[in-house]
Design a protein around this motif. Structure first.
Motif, PDB file in Angstrom:
ATOM      1  N   THR A   2     -42.982  -5.978  -4.613  1.00 23.84           N
ATOM      2  CA  THR A   2     -41.655  -6.474  -4.298  1.00 23.84           C
ATOM      3  C   THR A   2     -41.585  -6.875  -2.833  1.00 23.84           C
ATOM      4  O   THR A   2     -42.070  -6.156  -1.961  1.00 23.84           O
ATOM      5  N   ARG A   4     -39.995  -7.078   0.619  1.00 21.51           N
ATOM      6  CA  ARG A   4     -39.020  -6.253   1.351  1.00 21.51           C
ATOM      7  C   ARG A   4     -38.158  -7.144   2.225  1.00 21.51           C
ATOM      8  O   ARG A   4     -38.666  -7.964   2.973  1.00 21.51           O
ATOM      9  N   ASP A   5     -36.854  -6.955   2.130  1.00 25.48           N
ATOM     10  CA  ASP A   5     -35.902  -7.689   2.955  1.00 25.48           C
ATOM     11  C   ASP A   5     -35.595  -6.809   4.166  1.00 25.48           C
ATOM     12  O   ASP A   5     -34.697  -5.976   4.142  1.00 25.48           O
ATOM     13  N   LYS A  26     -33.030  -3.954   2.928  1.00 23.15           N
ATOM     14  CA  LYS A  26     -31.964  -4.255   1.967  1.00 23.15           C
ATOM     15  C   LYS A  26     -32.573  -4.238   0.571  1.00 23.15           C
ATOM     16  O   LYS A  26     -33.619  -4.858   0.343  1.00 23.15           O
ATOM     17  N   SER A  27     -31.899  -3.543  -0.360  1.00 21.75           N
ATOM     18  CA  SER A  27     -32.387  -3.490  -1.729  1.00 21.75           C
ATOM     19  C   SER A  27     -31.247  -3.149  -2.679  1.00 21.75           C
ATOM     20  O   SER A  27     -30.541  -2.150  -2.466  1.00 21.75           O
ATOM     21  N   ASN A  28     -31.066  -3.981  -3.687  1.00 20.76           N
ATOM     22  CA  ASN A  28     -30.097  -3.720  -4.758  1.00 20.76           C
ATOM     23  C   ASN A  28     -28.704  -3.378  -4.250  1.00 20.76           C
ATOM     24  O   ASN A  28     -28.047  -2.476  -4.764  1.00 20.76           O
TER      25      ASN A  28
END
Length: 134
Positions: A2, A4-5, A26-28
Motif C-alpha cells: 500500500t 503511504r500518504d 493518512k489512512s482510511n
C-alpha cells in the motif's frame, strides 16, 4: 504494498529521513501521528521539562496543521513519560494550554525508563476533517 500518504511538517523532513520514520500517515480517514518529543529543529531536546512538553505539542500541532487538522480532531492520545511519579504533575500543568475544551480525547499514559534523552512523548490518532461526515 500500500502506498503511504505521508505528512511532513515544514522544516523537519531531514530529521525524519535521518531517523527513518514517517511523522504521520493518512489512512482510511484517519491521521496516525508518530510520537512527538520536545526536540528543536536539530533534534536536540529542550532542556527545561515544561518547555520540552510545549515544544512536543508545537511539533505535534505542526503535523496536524500540515494534514489540515487541529487538536480538536484528535480522538486518541498516548503519552510516554520518563519517571511519571516525579514529572506527571509538572507535565499535566502544561497540557491545558493545548488540549482544548471537552469532550477530550481518550488518553493512555505510559511510564517508561528511556525516551532517547527526552522526558515526554505524545502520539495521536486524529480524524481527518474530510472524513468527519462518515
Amino acid at each position: 504494498m500500500t502506498q503511504r500518504d505521508v505528512v511532513f511538517p515544514p522544516g523537519r523532513q531531514a530529521l525524519y529521513e535521518r531517523n527513518r520514520y514517517s511523522p504521520a500517515i493518512k489512512s482510511n480517514g484517519f491521521l496516525f501521528v508518530s510520537g512527538q518529543v520536545g526536540s528543536k529543529e536539530d533534534g536536540s531536546p529542550e532542556p527545561d521539562l515544561e518547555d520540552q512538553v510545549r515544544t512536543a505539542f508545537n511539533n505535534l500541532n505542526a503535523i496536524l496543521n500540515e494534514a489540515g487538522c487541529t487538536f480538536d480532531d484528535v480522538i486518541d492520545v498516548t503519552v510516554f513519560i520518563v519517571n511519571p511519579e516525579e514529572r506527571f504533575e509538572k507535565i499535566w500543568k502544561v497540557v491545558p494550554e493545548f488540549w482544548g475544551n471537552a469532550p477530550h480525547p481518550t488518553v493512555t499514559a505510559v511510564g517508561v525508563t528511556w525516551l532517547y534523552g527526552f522526558q515526554f512523548e505524545i502520539k495521536v490518532i486524529a480524524k481527518l476533517p474530510e472524513a468527519t461526515a462518515n
